[in-house]
Design an enzyme around this catalytic site. Sequence first.
Site, mmCIF file in Angstrom:
data_model
loop_
_atom_site.group_PDB
_atom_site.id
_atom_site.type_symbol
_atom_site.label_atom_id
_atom_site.label_comp_id
_atom_site.label_asym_id
_atom_site.label_seq_id
_atom_site.Cartn_x
_atom_site.Cartn_y
_atom_site.Cartn_z
ATOM 1 N N ASP A 1 0.767 -1.225 0.037
ATOM 2 C CA ASP A 1 0.094 0.077 0.104
ATOM 3 C C ASP A 1 0.882 1.233 -0.103
ATOM 4 O OD1 ASP A 1 -2.148 -1.709 0.171
ATOM 5 O OD2 ASP A 1 -2.153 -1.789 2.499
ATOM 6 N N LYS B 1 1.895 1.719 -5.422
ATOM 7 C CA LYS B 1 2.410 1.120 -6.402
ATOM 8 C C LYS B 1 1.659 1.499 -7.769
ATOM 9 C CE LYS B 1 2.461 -2.937 -4.324
ATOM 10 N NZ LYS B 1 2.394 -2.422 -3.020
ATOM 11 N N GLY C 1 -4.488 -4.385 -3.620
ATOM 12 C CA GLY C 1 -5.622 -3.382 -3.622
ATOM 13 C C GLY C 1 -5.018 -2.185 -4.226
ATOM 14 N N HIS C 2 -5.169 -1.521 -5.532
ATOM 15 C CA HIS C 2 -4.426 -0.396 -5.670
ATOM 16 C C HIS C 2 -5.737 0.795 -6.182
ATOM 17 C CE1 HIS C 2 -0.992 -3.090 -6.131
ATOM 18 N NE2 HIS C 2 -1.704 -3.647 -7.195
ATOM 19 N N ARG D 1 2.285 -29.171 -6.380
ATOM 20 C CA ARG D 1 2.126 -29.820 -7.723
ATOM 21 C C ARG D 1 0.632 -30.355 -7.834
ATOM 22 N NH1 ARG D 1 7.659 -32.691 -7.269
ATOM 23 N NH2 ARG D 1 6.744 -32.674 -5.074
ATOM 24 N N GLN E 1 1.822 -6.551 -3.435
ATOM 25 C CA GLN E 1 2.453 -6.772 -1.900
ATOM 26 C C GLN E 1 3.701 -6.025 -1.836
ATOM 27 O OE1 GLN E 1 1.079 -9.648 -3.758
ATOM 28 N NE2 GLN E 1 -0.840 -8.763 -2.672
ATOM 29 N N THR F 1 -8.782 -3.368 -0.056
ATOM 30 C CA THR F 1 -9.279 -4.715 -0.279
ATOM 31 C C THR F 1 -10.188 -5.010 0.559
ATOM 32 O OG1 THR F 1 -7.372 -5.493 -1.616
ATOM 33 C CG2 THR F 1 -8.784 -7.217 -0.794
ATOM 34 N N ARG G 1 -5.441 0.416 8.515
ATOM 35 C CA ARG G 1 -3.949 0.120 8.460
ATOM 36 C C ARG G 1 -3.211 0.654 9.748
ATOM 37 N NH1 ARG G 1 -3.789 2.448 2.318
ATOM 38 N NH2 ARG G 1 -4.663 0.615 1.103
ATOM 39 N N ASP H 1 2.738 14.470 1.381
ATOM 40 C CA ASP H 1 1.648 15.409 1.807
ATOM 41 C C ASP H 1 1.206 15.258 3.136
ATOM 42 O OD1 ASP H 1 1.139 13.562 -0.300
ATOM 43 O OD2 ASP H 1 -1.087 14.229 0.425
ATOM 44 N N GLY I 1 0.083 13.911 -3.337
ATOM 45 C CA GLY I 1 -1.313 13.850 -3.543
ATOM 46 C C GLY I 1 -1.754 12.856 -4.387
HETATM 47 P P1 GDP Z 1 -0.735 0.192 -3.649
HETATM 48 O O1 GDP Z 1 -1.344 -0.980 -2.931
HETATM 49 O O2 GDP Z 1 0.854 0.193 -3.347
HETATM 50 O O3 GDP Z 1 -1.152 0.217 -5.055
HETATM 51 O O4 GDP Z 1 -1.147 1.381 -2.676
HETATM 52 P P2 GDP Z 1 -2.781 1.476 -2.207
HETATM 53 O O5 GDP Z 1 -3.342 2.094 -3.451
HETATM 54 O O6 GDP Z 1 -3.447 0.455 -1.608
HETATM 55 O O7 GDP Z 1 -2.726 2.743 -1.399
HETATM 56 C C1 GDP Z 1 -2.091 3.824 -1.598
HETATM 57 C C2 GDP Z 1 -3.209 5.086 -1.299
HETATM 58 O O8 GDP Z 1 -2.465 6.313 -1.219
HETATM 59 C C3 GDP Z 1 -4.056 4.905 -2.584
HETATM 60 O O9 GDP Z 1 -5.417 5.524 -1.958
HETATM 61 C C4 GDP Z 1 -3.509 6.356 -3.455
HETATM 62 O O10 GDP Z 1 -4.481 6.907 -4.034
HETATM 63 C C5 GDP Z 1 -2.968 7.141 -2.461
HETATM 64 N N1 GDP Z 1 -1.753 7.832 -2.769
HETATM 65 C C6 GDP Z 1 -0.700 7.532 -3.724
HETATM 66 N N2 GDP Z 1 0.270 8.430 -3.640
HETATM 67 C C7 GDP Z 1 -0.234 9.447 -2.835
HETATM 68 C C8 GDP Z 1 0.387 10.721 -2.498
HETATM 69 O O11 GDP Z 1 1.652 10.947 -2.851
HETATM 70 N N3 GDP Z 1 -0.275 11.299 -1.583
HETATM 71 C C9 GDP Z 1 -1.527 11.018 -0.984
HETATM 72 N N4 GDP Z 1 -2.166 11.981 -0.398
HETATM 73 N N5 GDP Z 1 -2.253 9.958 -1.487
HETATM 74 C C10 GDP Z 1 -1.449 8.921 -2.367
HETATM 75 P P1 IMO Z 2 -0.828 -4.211 -2.368
HETATM 76 O O1 IMO Z 2 -0.430 -4.917 -3.383
HETATM 77 C C1 IMO Z 2 -0.880 -4.859 2.304
HETATM 78 C C2 IMO Z 2 -1.139 -8.947 3.676
HETATM 79 C C3 IMO Z 2 -2.358 -9.235 4.340
HETATM 80 C C4 IMO Z 2 -1.843 -10.329 5.420
HETATM 81 C C5 IMO Z 2 -0.626 -10.918 4.616
HETATM 82 C C6 IMO Z 2 -1.119 -12.233 3.605
HETATM 83 O O2 IMO Z 2 -2.087 -3.705 -2.269
HETATM 84 O O3 IMO Z 2 0.376 -3.709 -1.399
HETATM 85 P P2 IMO Z 2 -2.662 -12.797 1.764
HETATM 86 O O4 IMO Z 2 -4.095 -12.736 1.590
HETATM 87 O O5 IMO Z 2 -1.734 -12.210 0.750
HETATM 88 O O6 IMO Z 2 -2.239 -14.630 2.149
HETATM 89 O O7 IMO Z 2 -2.136 -12.041 3.340
HETATM 90 O O8 IMO Z 2 -0.450 -10.163 3.532
HETATM 91 N N1 IMO Z 2 -1.157 -8.411 2.501
HETATM 92 C C7 IMO Z 2 -1.100 -7.041 2.133
HETATM 93 N N2 IMO Z 2 -0.886 -5.950 2.730
HETATM 94 N N3 IMO Z 2 -1.107 -4.605 0.812
HETATM 95 C C8 IMO Z 2 -1.393 -5.714 -0.106
HETATM 96 O O9 IMO Z 2 -1.340 -5.671 -1.180
HETATM 97 C C9 IMO Z 2 -1.367 -6.960 0.590
HETATM 98 N N4 IMO Z 2 -1.648 -8.398 0.178
HETATM 99 C C10 IMO Z 2 -1.515 -8.951 1.210
HETATM 100 O O10 IMO Z 2 -2.874 -8.167 4.983
HETATM 101 O O11 IMO Z 2 -1.011 -9.409 6.428
HETATM 102 MG MG MG Z 3 -2.794 -1.535 -1.786
#
Ligand code: GDP
Ligand code: IMO
Ligand code: MG
Length: 445
Positions: free
Chosen positions: A13, A16, A40-41, A142, A223, A299, A304, A332, A429
């Site tokens: 999170d 990415k 979850g992106h 397997r 992840q 997700t 968090r 920010d 942002g």
């Molecule tokens: P990912 O799983 O690594 O793709 O990240 P997530 O989408 O789960 O979480 C990142 C959150 O931060 C999302 O809600 C983005 O819209 C937000 N975000 C990303 N970059 C920035 C930033 O530079 N500033 C702020 N305020 N939010 C950001």
């Molecule tokens: P993104 O791509 C943050 C965490 C889960 C749990 C552990 C194992 O959005 O960064 P799983 O369901 O994969 O077997 O869970 O990994 N986890 C994440 N935490 N961001 C994620 O993906 C995650 N994907 C799995 O919360 O602790």
């Molecule tokens: Mg995420």
Amino acid sequence: MPAIVIVGAQWGDEGKGKATDQLGARVDHVVKFNGGNNAGHTVVIDGEKYALHLLPSGILTPGVTPIIANGVVVDLAVLFEEIEALEARGVDTSKLKVSANAHVIPSYNTTLDKVSERFLGKRKIGTTGRGIGPSYADKMNRAGIRVQDLFDESILRQKVEAALVLKNELLVKTYNRRAVEADEVVTELRSYVDRLRPMVVDSGLEIARALDAGETVLFEAGQATMLDVDHGTYPFVTSSSCVAAGASTGSGMAPGRIDRVVGIFKAYTTRVGEGPFPTELLDETGDALREAGFEFGTTTGRPRRCGWADALVGRYATRVNGLTDMVLTKLDTLTGFETLRVATGYRVPAAKASGLGDGRREGEWVYFDEMPMSQSDFHHAEPVYEDHAGWTEDITGCRAFDELPQAAQDYVLRLEELVGTRISVIGVGPGREQSIVRHELAPGR
Ligand code: GDP
Ligand code: IMO
Ligand code: MG
């Protein structure tokens, strides 16, 4: 510079999705090489919010070919739900490809993920309940079902029947659930075959052809480094290779072809699920970070866990992934915090220290400057902090480094020094345009 890998440098999170989306206009292919719909992106384009789980974030850029490669585990119901949801919003998904060697997540594995977590009680991992762990376990054992198996009904039936012998034992005898019939699994999986057929490819071959033709291919990890099954905080990890090397095994691209590895690092730290987290703040400051950064899972909606930036984690990510660049996100969010802390080392009470690795004994403490090798030491680690002055100015409109307040510039430059990777982009942002670019990450198309 055609093969670029994006990885999470903390516990996920980090942003990415936004980083991938921003590079979309500069790349030809975006490859997801690990994980599944546990990711979850959130990507924000012109104020519109998109939440992606299984599909690569590059799908939002017209002209990009998104590839779900062999290292991914695919929940086919989710795949088609996400496709339909995006199509309904006018996003063209017709270029999407799926590797013939990717494994699928049969519904019995989603059930098993959930019931086994419940069974573990206090010892649970805190998984996303999407069937990720059981599906990767089947792959290694397997006993997995691959995308290509769906196209041969008799092979599919044999594999499902073989898998169900053990799965049903577990479901019925250990978890007190109903047994699953091979027929229902086969029927469900076969129902996707016609829609899937035109998408199925050999991902390694597709990628090699693109790179040979001089195209730019972006690999987007799900992840993160600290959730990697080998290099993370095992067993509190996911079940796939989330580090840069995973881009190779997870897609069929030869490792020597990687030109650039970009680590995404949030200006503070978050973690979802269980497991050690040395800089976690269980006080009002942690709550304030969660609120300021809207730190709730994309997700599962779980809040968090939040804490200060950890330079050891950044340095570890630099080494394990061979980072060439970092994107520092959510700077920010730190606006308004009077003092910002950064962990530069850990200390473990000597009485609890494992004696493994190169910790330095000083009085009652053992000090670490690098990630301890022992999980027990990591569990007992207390951060050693250095403090930085904060800033109060709104930075969301800054587009050049020297527009940032001096304290913000100092914070970024000190982090860069501590983690050992140049910070090429700074997020100010969630919007696509809300970034400060110090070094371009990809050549133009
Ligand atoms: P990912 O799983 O690594 O793709 O990240 P997530 O989408 O789960 O979480 C990142 C959150 O931060 C999302 O809600 C983005 O819209 C937000 N975000 C990303 N970059 C920035 C930033 O530079 N500033 C702020 N305020 N939010 C950001
Ligand atoms: P993104 O791509 C943050 C965490 C889960 C749990 C552990 C194992 O959005 O960064 P799983 O369901 O994969 O077997 O869970 O990994 N986890 C994440 N935490 N961001 C994620 O993906 C995650 N994907 C799995 O919360 O602790
Ligand atoms: Mg995420």
